[in-house]
Design a protein around this motif. Sequence first.
Motif, mmCIF file in Angstrom:
data_model
loop_
_atom_site.group_PDB
_atom_site.id
_atom_site.type_symbol
_atom_site.label_atom_id
_atom_site.label_comp_id
_atom_site.label_asym_id
_atom_site.label_seq_id
_atom_site.Cartn_x
_atom_site.Cartn_y
_atom_site.Cartn_z
ATOM 1 N N MET A 28 0.840 -1.188 0.000
ATOM 2 C CA MET A 28 0.000 0.000 0.000
ATOM 3 C C MET A 28 0.880 1.243 0.000
ATOM 4 O O MET A 28 2.065 1.188 0.348
ATOM 5 N N VAL A 29 0.300 2.366 -0.395
ATOM 6 C CA VAL A 29 1.064 3.596 -0.559
ATOM 7 C C VAL A 29 1.815 3.974 0.716
ATOM 8 O O VAL A 29 3.013 4.282 0.694
ATOM 9 N N LYS A 30 1.124 3.951 1.842
ATOM 10 C CA LYS A 30 1.766 4.351 3.094
ATOM 11 C C LYS A 30 2.936 3.453 3.442
ATOM 12 O O LYS A 30 3.932 3.907 3.999
ATOM 13 N N GLU A 31 2.822 2.164 3.133
ATOM 14 C CA GLU A 31 3.904 1.233 3.433
ATOM 15 C C GLU A 31 5.133 1.533 2.585
ATOM 16 O O GLU A 31 6.272 1.523 3.060
ATOM 17 N N ILE A 32 4.903 1.799 1.294
ATOM 18 C CA ILE A 32 6.020 2.005 0.369
ATOM 19 C C ILE A 32 6.708 3.342 0.596
ATOM 20 O O ILE A 32 7.938 3.446 0.523
ATOM 21 N N LEU A 33 5.917 4.364 0.917
ATOM 22 C CA LEU A 33 6.464 5.713 1.016
ATOM 23 C C LEU A 33 6.735 6.152 2.447
ATOM 24 O O LEU A 33 7.063 7.320 2.681
ATOM 25 N N GLN A 247 14.706 -2.500 -27.989
ATOM 26 C CA GLN A 247 14.932 -3.190 -26.722
ATOM 27 C C GLN A 247 14.495 -2.380 -25.502
ATOM 28 O O GLN A 247 14.637 -2.855 -24.371
ATOM 29 N N ARG A 248 13.952 -1.202 -25.676
ATOM 30 C CA ARG A 248 13.523 -0.402 -24.521
ATOM 31 C C ARG A 248 12.309 -1.047 -23.853
ATOM 32 O O ARG A 248 11.415 -1.561 -24.519
ATOM 33 N N TYR A 249 12.269 -0.984 -22.533
ATOM 34 C CA TYR A 249 11.175 -1.621 -21.814
ATOM 35 C C TYR A 249 10.910 -0.899 -20.491
ATOM 36 O O TYR A 249 11.726 -0.118 -20.007
ATOM 37 N N PHE A 250 9.740 -1.148 -19.925
ATOM 38 C CA PHE A 250 9.440 -0.750 -18.554
ATOM 39 C C PHE A 250 8.871 -1.971 -17.848
ATOM 40 O O PHE A 250 8.518 -2.970 -18.489
ATOM 41 N N THR A 251 8.785 -1.906 -16.532
ATOM 42 C CA THR A 251 8.284 -3.028 -15.744
ATOM 43 C C THR A 251 6.960 -2.653 -15.100
ATOM 44 O O THR A 251 6.842 -1.583 -14.491
ATOM 45 N N ALA A 252 5.972 -3.515 -15.250
ATOM 46 C CA ALA A 252 4.649 -3.313 -14.640
ATOM 47 C C ALA A 252 4.501 -4.264 -13.464
ATOM 48 O O ALA A 252 4.726 -5.467 -13.599
ATOM 49 N N LEU A 253 4.122 -3.731 -12.299
ATOM 50 C CA LEU A 253 3.967 -4.537 -11.096
ATOM 51 C C LEU A 253 2.724 -4.119 -10.329
ATOM 52 O O LEU A 253 2.168 -3.032 -10.541
ATOM 53 N N GLY A 254 2.323 -4.978 -9.390
ATOM 54 C CA GLY A 254 1.230 -4.640 -8.487
ATOM 55 C C GLY A 254 -0.133 -4.982 -9.036
ATOM 56 O O GLY A 254 -0.304 -5.937 -9.798
ATOM 57 N N ALA A 255 -1.117 -4.170 -8.659
ATOM 58 C CA ALA A 255 -2.522 -4.454 -8.982
ATOM 59 C C ALA A 255 -2.872 -3.934 -10.370
ATOM 60 O O ALA A 255 -3.754 -3.078 -10.538
ATOM 61 N N ARG A 285 -8.677 -4.571 -6.668
ATOM 62 C CA ARG A 285 -7.488 -4.509 -5.819
ATOM 63 C C ARG A 285 -6.789 -3.160 -5.817
ATOM 64 O O ARG A 285 -6.256 -2.741 -4.787
ATOM 65 N N ALA A 286 -6.756 -2.486 -6.946
ATOM 66 C CA ALA A 286 -5.874 -1.328 -7.092
ATOM 67 C C ALA A 286 -6.406 -0.096 -6.376
ATOM 68 O O ALA A 286 -7.613 0.104 -6.229
ATOM 69 N N ASN A 287 -5.467 0.739 -5.950
ATOM 70 C CA ASN A 287 -5.782 2.030 -5.365
ATOM 71 C C ASN A 287 -5.497 3.107 -6.402
ATOM 72 O O ASN A 287 -4.334 3.437 -6.643
ATOM 73 N N PRO A 288 -6.513 3.683 -7.050
ATOM 74 C CA PRO A 288 -6.263 4.684 -8.095
ATOM 75 C C PRO A 288 -5.614 5.952 -7.570
ATOM 76 O O PRO A 288 -5.119 6.759 -8.346
ATOM 77 N N PRO A 346 -6.615 0.057 0.399
ATOM 78 C CA PRO A 346 -6.896 -0.348 1.783
ATOM 79 C C PRO A 346 -8.182 -1.155 1.901
ATOM 80 O O PRO A 346 -8.322 -1.965 2.809
ATOM 81 N N VAL A 347 -9.106 -0.928 0.984
ATOM 82 C CA VAL A 347 -10.369 -1.664 1.011
ATOM 83 C C VAL A 347 -10.123 -3.158 0.835
ATOM 84 O O VAL A 347 -10.831 -3.995 1.391
#
Length: 371
Positions: A28-33, A247-255, A285-288, A346-347
Amino acid sequence: MQVVTKRFLLLAAMVFLAGCTLPRGAGMVKEILKEQDKDAPSFQVVEVTRANVAALRKWPATGWAGGYRWLSGSRGPAGTLIRPGDVVDLVIWDSQENSLLTPNGDKVVEMRGLVVSPTGDIFVPYVQDMRINGLSPQAAREKIQEALLPVSPDAQVQLSHRSGQSNSADLVSGVAKPGAYPLEGRNITILSLIARGGGISNKLRNPLVRLIRSGKTYEVRADDLFANASKNVVIRGNDKVLVEEDQRYFTALGATGREELVHFEKEQLTALEVLSIIGGLSDSRANPKGVLVLRDYTAKQVRRDGKGPEMQQVVFTFDLTTADGLFAARKFEINPRDTVLATESPVTAVRTIMSLLGTAIGLGTTINDNI
């Protein structure tokens, strides 16, 4: 007895769950930041809004140069030009008796296989070295014939020309028929050269055309090359052309809809476009309000004047529940090797707790009924 047992089990379950970390697909945002509240955090947090997104676009590029560098599409001369390494055949006619050019009573002399020297010269008897580099075959013929006038006023010169190794270009990869291709004319473009090689392989994902010339490398996306005539540059001798996957890329993670390494589909991608590519945010799941972009800068890119990152590691945050956040996400560019993280809502944790409590109460009722 049943009421007391249920209350006891409910209280025990709540105490147990309160001390547990519930399983989730992302933090969750608070945990990461939470580290940002420390006296000496190890990363910088930047909220992206319409007010600052234009300034953020001017921050140093990461993961690549920030854009593809390509040549201007200037056209070359319509005809062939002679270059060092080319091969020239000369046939000289002279009707004079006792001609110096045509001994033994012959009226014609042939000089075939003359290789243009690195300085652009060929050797012609009684004229010595003749500079023909950069001339068309016709201009070279006229120059040689004029130079022969003091020796033989009636001499007539015929000149034929073949492109040499230095007047050819190499198709290295990404086409059906790679190899060295002579440049018979000086108006051969990169698309013409690729067509000679059988075209770009349809097995390549997001092909990128790379041109190596005089020790410098230029790049352009294939779809941009096809769509923009000004990018169809003229090929020069010794050019090397490679067609490779971007070869350029980004990584998608989470919800998100996809959790994986994702290659760029075009030259520039915004945060909102990236979310669309990876299937958006998970509805359940995701928090917008907690979409994050994690980026690494080099030590040389760190600045203290407010016009760049203040730390090497930066977390950009987006609130997609507001129009301001959505418009900002439409303008914010994702860099290669960025990590796009959709945090958990959080929901989701509340739903998990309620589900587990319901299971515990049901279990308690079952136990109580068996007593």
